[in-house]
Each structure stands twice: as C-alpha cells, then as structure tokens.
Design a protein around this motif. Structure first.
Motif, short mmCIF file in Angstrom:
data_model
loop_
_atom_site.label_atom_id
_atom_site.label_comp_id
_atom_site.label_asym_id
_atom_site.label_seq_id
_atom_site.Cartn_x
_atom_site.Cartn_y
_atom_site.Cartn_z
N PRO A 1 0.81 -1.23 0.00
CA PRO A 1 0.00 0.00 0.00
C PRO A 1 0.84 1.28 0.00
N GLU B 1 1.60 1.82 -3.68
CA GLU B 1 0.47 1.78 -4.61
C GLU B 1 0.20 3.13 -5.27
N LYS B 2 0.15 4.19 -4.50
CA LYS B 2 -0.16 5.51 -5.05
C LYS B 2 0.91 5.92 -6.07
N THR B 3 2.17 5.72 -5.74
CA THR B 3 3.25 6.08 -6.66
C THR B 3 3.17 5.25 -7.92
N VAL C 1 0.50 3.68 -9.24
CA VAL C 1 -0.70 3.96 -10.02
C VAL C 1 -0.66 5.35 -10.64
N ASP C 2 -0.17 6.34 -9.89
CA ASP C 2 -0.20 7.72 -10.35
C ASP C 2 0.99 8.11 -11.23
N GLU C 3 2.15 7.48 -11.03
CA GLU C 3 3.34 7.92 -11.75
C GLU C 3 3.96 6.83 -12.63
#
Length: 175
Positions: free
Chosen positions: A86, A89-91, A93-95
């Motif tokens: 987790p 995940e943001k890195t 998915v977003d980058e």
C-alpha cells in the motif's frame, strides 16, 4: 595588523560581498565551466587501472553501502508483500504506470512503420482480396455503398428539415 588597515570592520564583512559578487559574475561561471571540462577530459583519458589506483574501492563500497542502508527501506524485505505494497500503490498507479505506458506507446509508434513493413500487411490483404470470388466482392461493395448511401439520405433529410425550419422562421419574422 590587517585590522589596522581595515579599521573596526571585520575582515569577513569586507571579503564576503566581494566573494559573492565574484561568484555571481558570468565570467567566473565560464571559467569554472572551462576548468571542469578540462578536468573531465583528463579523467576520460585515464585508464581503468589508473582510476583504481587513485580511488580506494573499499571506501567507495562502504560509502555506497552506508547510503543504501540509510535511504533504502530494507526492513520491508522481511515482511509479506501485502503489508508494504500500500505504501507504493499511489506512486505506482499515479506515476510509474502512466509513464511506462506512455514510453511503451512512444516506442511502438516509433517502430510501427518498420513493423508493418515486416508484416507485409499490404501483400496479405492483396492476396486475400484476390482469393475472393467476384460474387463476394460485389456483395461487399454493395453492402458498404448501401450503408453509406443510407447515411447520406438521412443527413440530407436532416439538413433539408433544418433549412426548411429556418426559412419558415425568416418568413414569419420578415412578414
């Protein structure tokens, strides 16, 4: 003795503005750039053995190891993936994923012409069409033309209706 010439001012107070002015000067930047390029050219001319003699590889390895331990979270390697994923995940998915897809798209579009030439798609289509019977070709052409003519008819009806409505409004308002 220096303070005798400068008076009550400190040497730092006199030198600091001059050093800052020198460092901000364009000529100083050019001089430093020329110096760095000359040194880089000297380094590029060195052989690997000469570089190894000048550099203590154990110190470099130790430095790299210390920086890796400080900056890379190796403690996550002992944990299961579901516990620490987790955080990434943001890195991802977003980058990472969008950039990767963009790069892959660029690579594919750059190589698309070469790929199509290698596939000889034009020859494959030509051979397939040549193998069609005349009846099948005729049916294909008629089905495509019927569809296109039907769309042209509907578009003509739509445009005719709009033009008729506009003329009706003009006649009502002008009379």
């Amino acid at each position: 003795m220096v303070s005798m010439f400068l008076g009550n001012e400190r040497l730092v107070d006199k030198l600091q503005p001059e050093i800052i002015k020198m460092l901000n000067d364009k000529g100083t930047h050019e001089l430093i750039e020329i110096f760095l390029k000359k040194e880089w050219d000297k380094i590029k001319q060195l052989k690997v053995e000469e570089v190894e003699e000048r550099i203590n590889l154990k110190e470099v390895a130790t430095f790299i190891q210390e920086k890796l331990i400080e900056n890379v979270p190796f403690n996550y390697l002992d944990k299961p993936l579901y516990e620490w994923s987790p955080l990434l995940e943001k890195t991802l998915v977003d980058e990472v994923v969008p950039k990767t897809i963009f790069k892959i798209g660029q690579a594919i579009s750059a190589e698309l012409v070469h790929l199509l030439k290698k596939l000889e798609l034009e020859e494959v289509v030509k051979n397939q069409v040549e193998q069609f019977s005349v009846k099948r070709l005729e049916d294909m052409v008629l089905s495509i033309s019927r569809r296109e003519l039907k769309l042209i008819t509907y578009l003509g009806a739509l445009l005719g209706g709009l033009i008729g409505l506009m003329q009706g409004f003009f006649i009502i308002f002008l009379s």
